[in-house]
Design a protein around this motif. Structure first.
Motif, PDB file in Angstrom:
ATOM      1  N   VAL A 145      53.257  26.866 -33.284  1.00 35.94           N
ATOM      2  CA  VAL A 145      52.066  26.685 -33.712  1.00 35.94           C
ATOM      3  C   VAL A 145      51.145  27.113 -34.919  1.00 35.94           C
ATOM      4  N   ARG A 146      51.978  27.410 -36.318  1.00 32.19           N
ATOM      5  CA  ARG A 146      51.439  27.828 -37.313  1.00 32.19           C
ATOM      6  C   ARG A 146      50.629  27.340 -38.488  1.00 32.19           C
ATOM      7  N   GLU A 147      49.669  27.233 -38.027  1.00 33.31           N
ATOM      8  CA  GLU A 147      48.845  25.652 -39.099  1.00 33.31           C
ATOM      9  C   GLU A 147      47.547  26.463 -39.220  1.00 33.31           C
ATOM     10  N   LYS A 148      48.282  27.539 -40.251  1.00 38.27           N
ATOM     11  CA  LYS A 148      46.820  28.206 -40.962  1.00 38.27           C
ATOM     12  C   LYS A 148      45.731  27.814 -41.790  1.00 38.27           C
ATOM     13  N   ASN A 149      46.099  27.013 -42.531  1.00 39.14           N
ATOM     14  CA  ASN A 149      44.445  25.866 -43.414  1.00 39.14           C
ATOM     15  C   ASN A 149      43.319  24.993 -41.717  1.00 39.14           C
ATOM     16  N   ARG A 150      44.274  25.029 -40.601  1.00 35.76           N
ATOM     17  CA  ARG A 150      43.318  24.263 -40.112  1.00 35.76           C
ATOM     18  C   ARG A 150      42.486  24.942 -39.056  1.00 35.76           C
ATOM     19  N   SER A 151      41.572  24.457 -38.406  1.00 32.95           N
ATOM     20  CA  SER A 151      40.382  24.981 -37.538  1.00 32.95           C
ATOM     21  C   SER A 151      40.835  25.058 -36.253  1.00 32.95           C
ATOM     22  N   ALA A 152      40.173  26.011 -35.290  1.00 32.60           N
ATOM     23  CA  ALA A 152      40.497  26.241 -34.189  1.00 32.60           C
ATOM     24  C   ALA A 152      40.483  24.748 -33.124  1.00 32.60           C
ATOM     25  N   LYS A 153      39.471  23.566 -33.511  1.00 29.77           N
ATOM     26  CA  LYS A 153      39.620  22.581 -33.111  1.00 29.77           C
ATOM     27  C   LYS A 153      40.779  21.562 -33.133  1.00 29.77           C
ATOM     28  N   GLU A 154      40.960  21.932 -34.937  1.00 37.29           N
ATOM     29  CA  GLU A 154      41.910  20.931 -35.248  1.00 37.29           C
ATOM     30  C   GLU A 154      43.118  21.778 -34.398  1.00 37.29           C
ATOM     31  N   ILE A 155      43.865  22.346 -34.278  1.00 33.71           N
ATOM     32  CA  ILE A 155      45.143  23.458 -33.150  1.00 33.71           C
ATOM     33  C   ILE A 155      44.767  23.386 -31.898  1.00 33.71           C
ATOM     34  N   TYR A 156      43.709  22.747 -31.146  1.00 36.52           N
ATOM     35  CA  TYR A 156      43.713  22.456 -29.634  1.00 36.52           C
ATOM     36  C   TYR A 156      44.010  21.250 -29.820  1.00 36.52           C
ATOM     37  N   GLN A 157      43.254  20.161 -31.117  1.00 39.16           N
ATOM     38  CA  GLN A 157      43.177  18.773 -31.115  1.00 39.16           C
ATOM     39  C   GLN A 157      45.075  18.370 -30.447  1.00 39.16           C
ATOM     40  N   ILE A 158      45.502  19.458 -32.202  1.00 38.74           N
ATOM     41  CA  ILE A 158      47.455  19.109 -32.219  1.00 38.74           C
ATOM     42  C   ILE A 158      47.965  19.599 -30.667  1.00 38.74           C
ATOM     43  N   VAL A 159      47.863  20.781 -30.223  1.00 34.63           N
ATOM     44  CA  VAL A 159      48.515  21.615 -28.902  1.00 34.63           C
ATOM     45  C   VAL A 159      47.965  20.059 -28.059  1.00 34.63           C
ATOM     46  N   GLU A 160      47.046  20.089 -27.473  1.00 35.55           N
ATOM     47  CA  GLU A 160      46.949  18.919 -26.689  1.00 35.55           C
ATOM     48  C   GLU A 160      46.911  17.277 -26.874  1.00 35.55           C
ATOM     49  N   ARG A 161      47.913  16.947 -28.065  1.00 38.68           N
ATOM     50  CA  ARG A 161      48.054  15.972 -28.040  1.00 38.68           C
ATOM     51  C   ARG A 161      50.346  16.795 -27.396  1.00 38.68           C
ATOM     52  N   LEU A 162      50.962  17.705 -28.183  1.00 39.73           N
ATOM     53  CA  LEU A 162      52.463  17.810 -27.939  1.00 39.73           C
ATOM     54  C   LEU A 162      52.503  18.225 -26.255  1.00 39.73           C
TER      55      LEU A 162
END
Ligand SMILES: Cc1nc(C(=O)O)sc1CCOP(=O)(O)O
Length: 206
Positions: A32-49
């Motif tokens: 998950v290489r989402e350089k323009n997203r915040s830690a919080k957004e990445i966390y939420q995406i990973v939870e969904r995955l």
């Protein structure tokens, strides 16, 4: 050889979750290489995955050690702007740490600092690194024989490149646009996976 799929930072969260949940059975690891997203957004995406059925150990978070640690996923991928390998290793002795390297020297240093695996690139020319000269396979070959941790090739990798890379001792391929920008990402991932398996069985026949 392992297949690592790298996200391209160009999708909405819904698209990203949909693509990754559909291809994960074909991938050994998903970065998950989402350089323009915040830690919080990445966390939420990973939870969904994870909720969508992707085994947490398959997931590698680019740069954000905090997100990787708090979700207990498979590892973190450190770039040049990230915390150093030895600092992360000191705090997280059991975390899988990938390090992106671009030279022989960086590769040797990353192994000494405690990296678990290396990503070396970009090997072939790619639209993802437009106007930058590719590094080719010579240095990659030297790195693969000098270090004892797995070396993964990245950059411009098409399914046809798999056997050349296998033959020089590379332990995996990392693919971004070839899968993320494909019209049918599942079909593309399956083709990489088939070629990867074929490269393995061709070698066993030799
Ligand atoms: C994300 C990334 N890192 C690279 C490096 O050299 O460290 S090359 C790269 C892009 C790879 O994209 P594609 O599969 O589309 O060629």
């Amino acid at each position: 050889m392992k297949l690592h799929v790298i996200t391209d930072g160009k999708r909405t969260a819904d698209e990203l979750v949909s693509i990754l949940c559909s291809i994960h059975s074909q991938a050994d690891h998903i970065h998950v290489r989402e350089k323009n997203r915040s830690a919080k957004e990445i966390y939420q995406i990973v939870e969904r995955l994870i909720d969508g059925g992707i085994p947490p150990k398959k997931l590698i978070i680019n740069d954000r050690v905090d997100v990787a640690h708090s979700l207990g996923v498979g590892g973190v991928q450190l770039a040049y702007h990230s915390l150093g390998v030895s600092e992360v290793r000191k705090s997280f002795p059991d975390l899988q740490i990938g390090k992106s390297v671009h030279s022989y020297q960086e590769a040797v240093e990353a192994e000494q600092a405690g990296a678990s695996f290396l990503l070396y690139g970009h090997v072939y020319s790619t639209m993802s690194k437009e106007h930058l000269k590719p590094r080719g396979v010579e240095e990659l070959k030297a790195i693969a024989s000098a270090v004892s941790i797995p070396v993964i090739a990245i950059g411009g990798i098409t399914p046809e490149k798999t056997s050349e890379l296998k033959n020089i001792g590379v332990k995996g391929i990392a693919v971004m646009s070839g899968i993320m920008s494909a019209k049918d990402p599942l079909k593309a991932a399956t083709l990489y996976q088939t070629n990867r398996r074929k490269a393995g069985s061709d070698e066993r026949k030799l």
